[in-house]
Write a protein that holds these residues in place. Sequence first.
Motif, PDB file in Angstrom:
ATOM      1  N   GLU A  74      -1.592  -8.633   4.096  1.00  0.00           N
ATOM      2  CA  GLU A  74      -1.901  -7.361   4.766  1.00  0.00           C
ATOM      3  C   GLU A  74      -1.760  -6.195   3.803  1.00  0.00           C
ATOM      4  O   GLU A  74      -2.573  -5.262   3.817  1.00  0.00           O
ATOM      5  CB  GLU A  74      -0.984  -7.158   5.970  1.00  0.00           C
ATOM      6  CG  GLU A  74      -1.300  -5.879   6.753  1.00  0.00           C
ATOM      7  CD  GLU A  74      -0.359  -5.638   7.918  1.00  0.00           C
ATOM      8  OE1 GLU A  74      -0.335  -4.492   8.428  1.00  0.00           O
ATOM      9  OE2 GLU A  74       0.366  -6.573   8.315  1.00  0.00           O
ATOM     10  N   HIS A  75      -0.743  -6.235   2.959  1.00  0.00           N
ATOM     11  CA  HIS A  75      -0.557  -5.158   1.987  1.00  0.00           C
ATOM     12  C   HIS A  75      -1.736  -5.085   1.026  1.00  0.00           C
ATOM     13  O   HIS A  75      -2.265  -3.998   0.756  1.00  0.00           O
ATOM     14  CB  HIS A  75       0.739  -5.380   1.214  1.00  0.00           C
ATOM     15  CG  HIS A  75       1.005  -4.351   0.159  1.00  0.00           C
ATOM     16  ND1 HIS A  75       1.084  -2.997   0.435  1.00  0.00           N
ATOM     17  CD2 HIS A  75       1.200  -4.457  -1.182  1.00  0.00           C
ATOM     18  CE1 HIS A  75       1.317  -2.324  -0.681  1.00  0.00           C
ATOM     19  NE2 HIS A  75       1.387  -3.193  -1.679  1.00  0.00           N
ATOM     20  N   VAL A  76      -2.167  -6.215   0.513  1.00  0.00           N
ATOM     21  CA  VAL A  76      -3.300  -6.247  -0.409  1.00  0.00           C
ATOM     22  C   VAL A  76      -4.566  -5.750   0.292  1.00  0.00           C
ATOM     23  O   VAL A  76      -5.351  -4.974  -0.281  1.00  0.00           O
ATOM     24  CB  VAL A  76      -3.503  -7.665  -0.968  1.00  0.00           C
ATOM     25  CG1 VAL A  76      -4.821  -7.771  -1.732  1.00  0.00           C
ATOM     26  CG2 VAL A  76      -2.343  -8.039  -1.882  1.00  0.00           C
ATOM     27  N   ALA A 120      -8.729  -1.548   1.090  1.00  0.00           N
ATOM     28  CA  ALA A 120      -9.491  -0.769   2.063  1.00  0.00           C
ATOM     29  C   ALA A 120      -9.342   0.730   1.874  1.00  0.00           C
ATOM     30  O   ALA A 120     -10.200   1.507   2.320  1.00  0.00           O
ATOM     31  CB  ALA A 120      -9.066  -1.150   3.475  1.00  0.00           C
ATOM     32  N   ALA A 121      -8.268   1.163   1.227  1.00  0.00           N
ATOM     33  CA  ALA A 121      -7.992   2.601   1.113  1.00  0.00           C
ATOM     34  C   ALA A 121      -8.819   3.211  -0.015  1.00  0.00           C
ATOM     35  O   ALA A 121      -8.606   2.916  -1.190  1.00  0.00           O
ATOM     36  CB  ALA A 121      -6.506   2.823   0.861  1.00  0.00           C
ATOM     37  N   GLY A 154      -5.124  -8.740  -8.209  1.00  0.00           N
ATOM     38  CA  GLY A 154      -6.057  -9.041  -9.294  1.00  0.00           C
ATOM     39  C   GLY A 154      -6.856  -7.819  -9.714  1.00  0.00           C
ATOM     40  O   GLY A 154      -6.343  -6.702  -9.767  1.00  0.00           O
ATOM     41  N   GLY A 155      -8.131  -8.011  -9.980  1.00  0.00           N
ATOM     42  CA  GLY A 155      -8.981  -6.896 -10.396  1.00  0.00           C
ATOM     43  C   GLY A 155      -9.861  -6.390  -9.282  1.00  0.00           C
ATOM     44  O   GLY A 155     -10.913  -5.773  -9.538  1.00  0.00           O
ATOM     45  N   THR A 156      -9.460  -6.621  -8.020  1.00  0.00           N
ATOM     46  CA  THR A 156     -10.333  -6.313  -6.889  1.00  0.00           C
ATOM     47  C   THR A 156     -10.576  -4.821  -6.686  1.00  0.00           C
ATOM     48  O   THR A 156     -11.518  -4.448  -5.990  1.00  0.00           O
ATOM     49  CB  THR A 156      -9.773  -6.903  -5.579  1.00  0.00           C
ATOM     50  OG1 THR A 156      -8.465  -6.364  -5.332  1.00  0.00           O
ATOM     51  CG2 THR A 156      -9.684  -8.421  -5.668  1.00  0.00           C
TER      52      THR A 156
END
Length: 226
Positions: A203-205, A210-211, A12-14
């Motif tokens: 996990e990928h999202v 987090a990166a 999404g737009g996170t």
Amino acid sequence: MMTFGAILQALGGTLGAAPALIHGDTVIDWQTFDRRSNALAHGFAAAGAGPGDKVAHLMRNSPAYLTTTAAAFKARMVHVNVNYRYTGEELRYILDNSDAAVVVFDAEFAELLERLMPSLPQVKLWLQVGGRAPEWAQDFDAVASADAAPFHAAHDAGDQLFIYTGGTTGMPKGVIWEQSAIFTLMGAGSSMAGEAPPASLAEHVARCQAAEARRKALVLPPLMHG
């Protein structure tokens, strides 16, 4: 199950104000990219196009190209690259051969497409990028600025994208790729060599969110080369 559509839908737009697309002086952040691609996906559906239908990209490099691609992936529709140097029969052939239901095109190609329209009755939506859209087409920015609610679809590992060859021998030929296969070839979400790929979409999202340092890709050739 990893497909580009599922990833974009889940993300999404996170990522907010982080840049998603940079084109000259134009910077499109992730929130805007998500909103505009959602709106386009809704526009495709409103025209009667759905999962498995083809979205032809007749554009030079621009944010509109990749926003269209993201919208197609979200809607479980299929990317079709179209060489903007094709004219006449080659262009008609690729739009007909791919069963294009949506054609997104730069304004410079409007006159050419208008001549081909009678032989392409399967096209449900023509979207013009830039300029004043003719009466037979809709304006890209108007559609991309409309309903921006998240577009939800039941993505499948077999969701496809097409890459048409240049037709060196004979007419252009469509190569059919499954999105999940391409994602696996790209490292399956691993951010660096030797790192294990994520075990799930969630996990990928989470890793993407987090990166803080995000890799940037400098695209040199025309996007329509696939």
